[in-house]
Write a protein that holds these residues in place. Structure first.
Motif: not given
Lengths: 435, 617
Positions: B4, B10, B392-393, B396, B496, B500
């Protein structure tokens, strides 16, 4: 600004008043996420009834609030709803003024840094502008007043709302630089729920900064400042404790409140980490693990006060969050208090790495709390492990949130000094890695 | 935390996520559905076993001999019932008191929100009769309930059997000294309404606004309950019905217990009306188990109680409904054998030291001898929900990539969709949900005045009209067309939030009622993953309609009748859909079933949000 603050206040009070009149109020005030054995309104009422009967309210194992709260509601029991709404309003207004004041401090600091050319030349995008800072105080008030956690706490008449108000006034007094009032309210906050003792360090650092005292353990001015503040704090604490003694004419409230907080005898499930462990544990290891768990709140204070020596307000936020996560009977009201500080760190947004994941985690686990509670207690089909799993997820989310903000804060400070576009030795674009 | 915090890794991860998103989602869907299908394959899953100590190790011998008495009681019961034109309350009280039971009656009344056309009832008045056999060797702290829903025509044999069992348990002194729990024999009128009235009065609560008289006598806390439905003198097999209100299931041990006593007495026992087969490893056997499991999923997903037992589950009481089936099968069993099975079950329940809690509460049954526990079926749902998280990721990452392009706060405010433009559709969609809940019931009077339809039709048709009217929303909520860049950002942000929200809802629903959650996930998730305005807006819209909750209900009804080997035409299917909507509204108001409110308050609005995404200007 004042007009919009007033509007927010009116909306918030209306929401609370409507909820107070709705049928949801019974449901909310029974939720274990919202009330703990320490601050549930039912227990306060019970304590008052015992007091009226001439029995010591601490004689049973029901009442764990402090004597001052007991006597406060002895006079105000009929206006309880107003008191709780007023407490939320006080908290919000205090935090609003704090944010406003803090903005000015930040701006002044930034100007001085520019004048002395402390910052790297290419950091213009990192610099904070009055335009972006203008709305922060209002957002802070909004975040507290319309946060569902705070609304639930108020509607459940959890005395956590009162503790929040005291802590907010304490932060306000600190921000305004009044050492005496700060010590008074810190003493009151510590008297109420013990853990705010840990806020001693950030308050001390903030006051030192405000009064231009150089922070070093070798400088006598700082030691004098430390001594003065400590004496004021301890003196006030003594006064309130003695006052409580004279009100009840017995010391029985000490084991019932502080003993109750420290030794964690009530293992009703809540959003904290304690209950499950202590329900599972062998009795003879209990003392050891109580110490291990309790030390978490105070453990990070020293390293943080070294690292965040020059940023006491951020330190205050981190410490509040740590208290909310690691205290023995946490409720969502504690979470609401530190979340109100989040808009103050809006400018860290570009350095936050996991904010999406963390937000999803926090929201989904807050929704899953009642669902799993229902499955466990009412449907009888799930068990405590399901509920504790969500508790863990919620707390991991909070810890990630705080550490993400911490990292972002440190990184911004680093970039301010070193410049935004870092080059490694071979001239390529460099990355900053936290290890 | 290395993954992370290290920006290089990443970057690799985000690149992988955006580039491989569609194939990953596709693979997840395939994996989820095939995992679920695989659950019915016998070698993959566990054999059922009895976990409860008190029921496993002790033996009981059954000596029930009152088969003829049961039949004569049944004939008397139906004769008195025909004479009285309703449940023969007086005769029941007299007979039970004669047997030495402590007998009480309880009256109740309930007005339905609108007439129930299927069962032809609107203002319901009835009487429950129950007799308590006090345990001779214990204080009345615990009890077992044997019940049967009685009417004029149905279940008279079950009523006769219950009376015969009562007299057998009571009278034969030398053999029957072991009762440690009170046994309640309950005859409830108007099936589930009567049962709800009795249970609420027994526990002294009022959750569904039913009027009932005060309970005069109580036994102890009810440990378990068995509802019996038999309408013929001889039976060929038993059918166990387990699905309760809101998809709650009884502890698996109770099902095992009954199945093992059927086995002991050589009685055929079925689940979902499907005979057990021994060739679980072959393809035919697999398809048979899959059908059984799918039937269970559809029944559980409906949230309807499949028998009177379903209402007990809300009070932490384990209960099943046992139906006696009389088919054209050659081997018939008389009342003696039937009585022996129930005697054995009650004797074993009498041995319980604590409530049934050892075995599973979350399971699916592909056959009576195999079960799928929560740990086996949750991964199937996990794969499906992963699709939403991946999408969703992806969104985003795409949304946050746009920002650096004009980070100099120049156009930032122009590109970002305003808070209001996102909140308006969310708010309006939820208002639509509220309208769908409240308007049909409020308007039934007005509708029947102006149109030639009955109240029930009025409620159902108004619901469907509002449901369809929701589709017109996007055109009315967004009038001004926005610049292209902002429009793209707008729909991405809304999508989004929508996915979610959907993921959160499906997660919660699955925990409460796995079948409902899984059915909704299988249909809604692909639609949600694909919803976007371009390219092929119309294609997307069509797919979304095909996957909407209403269409899903229609498909489920069709599938159910196919699996139950009772195929229906499309027109009949439509009729059944109208009936199902009316019943789910009634179930919600009569028994507090939560499926209908969940769909109209949450699932329908979140589907409307996706519809808004597709029609974003």
């Amino acid at each position: 600004m004042a007009a919009s603050l007033l509007l927010v206040l009116v909306v918030a009070v209306t929401v609370r008043a409507v909820l107070f009149r709705s049928s949801l109020v019974d449901f909310i005030s029974e939720r274990v996420e919202v009330v703990s054995p320490l601050n549930s309104w039912k227990r306060v009422v019970e304590g008052l009834a015992l007091l009226d009967l001439g029995v010591s309210p601490y004689s049973g194992n029901v009442f764990h609030e402090t004597p001052l709260i007991l006597y406060l509601f002895h006079f105000l029991i009929d206006y309880a709803e107003f008191v709780f709404m007023a407490m939320d309003v006080i908290t919000a207004v205090a935090l609003y003024i704090v944010a406003d004041d803090f903005n000015k401090v930040v701006f002044r600091k930034q100007r001085i840094a520019f004048e002395f050319q402390k910052y790297a030349p290419d950091v213009i995008t990192l610099v904070r502008t009055p335009k972006e800072m203008y709305h922060i105080p209002l957002k802070v008030a909004l975040f507290y007043l319309l946060n569902p956690f705070a609304v639930l706490t108020c509607v459940a008449k959890s005395t956590c709302a009162i503790n929040n108000a005291i802590i907010a006034i304490f932060v306000l007094a600190t921000a305004k630089g009044s050492a005496f009032l700060s010590a008074v309210f810190l003493a009151l906050a510590a008297y109420q729920s013990l853990y705010p003792v840990a806020l001693f360090a950030p308050a001390l650092l903030y006051l030192a900064q405000k009064h231009c005292v150089f922070v070093s353990l070798r400088s006598t001015t700082f030691l004098l400042h430390l001594l003065k503040y400590a004496v004021m704090f301890l003196g006030c604490l003594m006064v309130v404790i003695c006052l409580s003694f004279f009100l009840l004419n017995s010391w029985s409230f000490i084991p019932s409140t502080y003993g109750f907080i420290l030794s964690v005898p009530d293992l009703t499930p809540n959003i904290g980490l304690f209950w499950y462990f202590f329900a599972e544990m062998f009795e003879h290891f209990r003392l050891f693990f109580v110490c291990v768990f309790q030390i978490n709140v105070f453990f990070y204070t020293l390293p943080l006060s070294v690292k965040l020596r020059d940023h006491p307000m951020f330190f205050m936020f981190v410490q509040l969050a740590i208290i909310a996560i690691f205290k023995s009977y946490p409720t969502v009201g504690d979470v609401a208090l530190y979340m109100a500080f989040l808009p103050m760190w809006n400018h860290l947004y570009r350095f936050l790495r996991n904010i999406f994941v963390v937000t999803c985690m926090l929201i989904s686990s807050s929704v899953l709390f009642p669902v799993l509670w229902h499955l466990w207690i009412y449907a009888g089909s799930a068990n405590s492990n399901f509920y504790y799993a969500i508790t863990l997820a919620f707390n991991v989310g909070q810890i990630l949130l705080v550490s993400d903000y911490f990292y972002a804060y440190i990184r911004r400070e680093y970039h301010l000094i070193e410049g935004l576009n870092l080059k490694s030795q071979d001239g390529k674009e460099a990355h900053v890695v936290l290890k | 935390m290395g993954l992370l915090s290290d920006p290089n890794r990443r970057q690799v991860l985000t690149n992988l996520l955006t580039r491989m998103n569609t194939p990953l989602c596709f693979m997840c869907y395939i994996a989820g559905v095939s995992w679920f299908m695989g659950l019915a394959f016998e070698p993959f899953i566990l054999q059922t076993y009895t976990s409860e100590n008190a029921m496993g190790s002790t033996m009981v011998d059954e000596n029930f001999v009152y088969g003829d008495r049961a039949l004569s009681y049944a004939r008397e019961f139906s004769a008195h019932g025909k004479k009285a034109g309703e449940m023969p309350v007086e005769w029941l009280v007299k007979t039970m008191s004669g047997l030495g039971l402590e007998t009480h009656t309880q009256t109740f009344s309930r007005t339905l929100p609108f007439p129930d056309e299927m069962r032809e009832r609107y203002m319901v008045k009835g009487t429950n009769v129950y007799g308590i056999l006090r345990a001779s060797r214990a204080a009345s702290t615990e009890s077992i309930v044997l019940s049967t829903p009685v009417g004029i025509r149905q279940n008279s044999q079950a009523a006769g059997l219950l009376l015969a069992l009562a007299s057998y348990f009571r009278v034969s002194v030398p053999g029957q000294i072991h009762w440690a729990k009170d046994i309640v024999f309950l005859f409830n009128e108007h099936d589930m309404i009567g049962m709800e009235a009795w249970l609420e009065a027994y526990h002294d609560v009022n959750v569904t606004d039913i009027n009932s008289s005060v309970m005069e006598g109580r036994a102890g806390a009810i440990q378990a309950a068995v509802t019996i439905e038999i309408s013929s003198d001889v039976i060929t097999s038993f059918d166990i019905s387990i699905e309760g209100l809101n998809g709650q299931l009884p502890n698996l041990d109770l099902v095992n217990l009954f199945a093992s006593f059927c086995q002991k007495n050589g009685v055929l026992c079925t689940i979902q009306g499907k005979l057990p087969r021994l060739d679980g490893e072959t393809l035919d056997g697999y398809i048979h188990s899959l059908h059984t499991m799918l039937l269970m999923v559809l029944k559980q997903g409906s949230g309807k109680s499949q028998g009177d037992h379903g209402l007990f589950l809300r009070y932490h009481i384990e209960a099943v409904t046992i139906r006696g089936i009389n088919s054209f099968h050659q081997y018939k069993f008389d009342m003696v054998t039937v009585g022996k099975v129930f005697e054995g079950v009650v004797r074993k329940l009498n041995n319980l030291l604590e409530k049934l809690h050892q075995s599973y509460f979350f399971y699916l049954l592909p056959s009576l001898s195999r079960f799928v526990s929560i740990g086996y079926y949750m991964p199937a749902f996990g794969f499906l929900i992963l699709i939403l998280l991946l999408r969703a990721l992806d969104l985003w990452i795409r949304l946050s990539k746009v920002e650096p392009a004009c980070a100099q706060d120049c156009a930032a405010e122009n590109v970002r969709p305003s808070f209001l433009s996102i909140m308006t559709p969310i708010f309006i969609c939820h208002v639509m949900g509220l309208a769908l809940y409240y308007v049909p019931l409020l308007c039934q009077g007005t509708a029947t005045e102006h149109f030639p339809i009955s109240e029930t039709e009025a409620v159902v048709l108004t619901s469907i009209a509002i449901y369809v009217a929701g589709l017109a929303l996007p055109h009315s909520t967004q009038s001004a067309s926005l610049p292209a860049e902002q429009a793209v950002q707008g729909w991405m942000t809304l999508k989004l939030i929508a996915i979610l929200y959907l993921a959160l809802l499906l997660g919660c629903i699955t925990l409460i009622n796995f079948s409902l959650g899984f059915i909704l996930a299988v249909t809604l998730i692909p639609a949600a993953a694909l919803a976007q305005p371009e390219p092929h807006r119309m294609l997307n819209a069509l797919f979304l309609i095909l996957m909407s909750p209403g269409t899903t209900l229609l498909m489920c009804i069709y599938l159910y009748h196919e699996l139950a080997e009772y195929p229906v035409t499309l027109l009949e299917c439509w009729q059944l859909l109208l009936q199902a909507v009316a019943e789910s509204i009634l179930d919600h108001h009569l028994y507090g079933c939560i499926v209908y409110p969940i769909i109209v308050f949450f699932i329908y609005p979140s589907w409307l949000l996706l519809w808004n995404v597709v029609f974003w200007n």
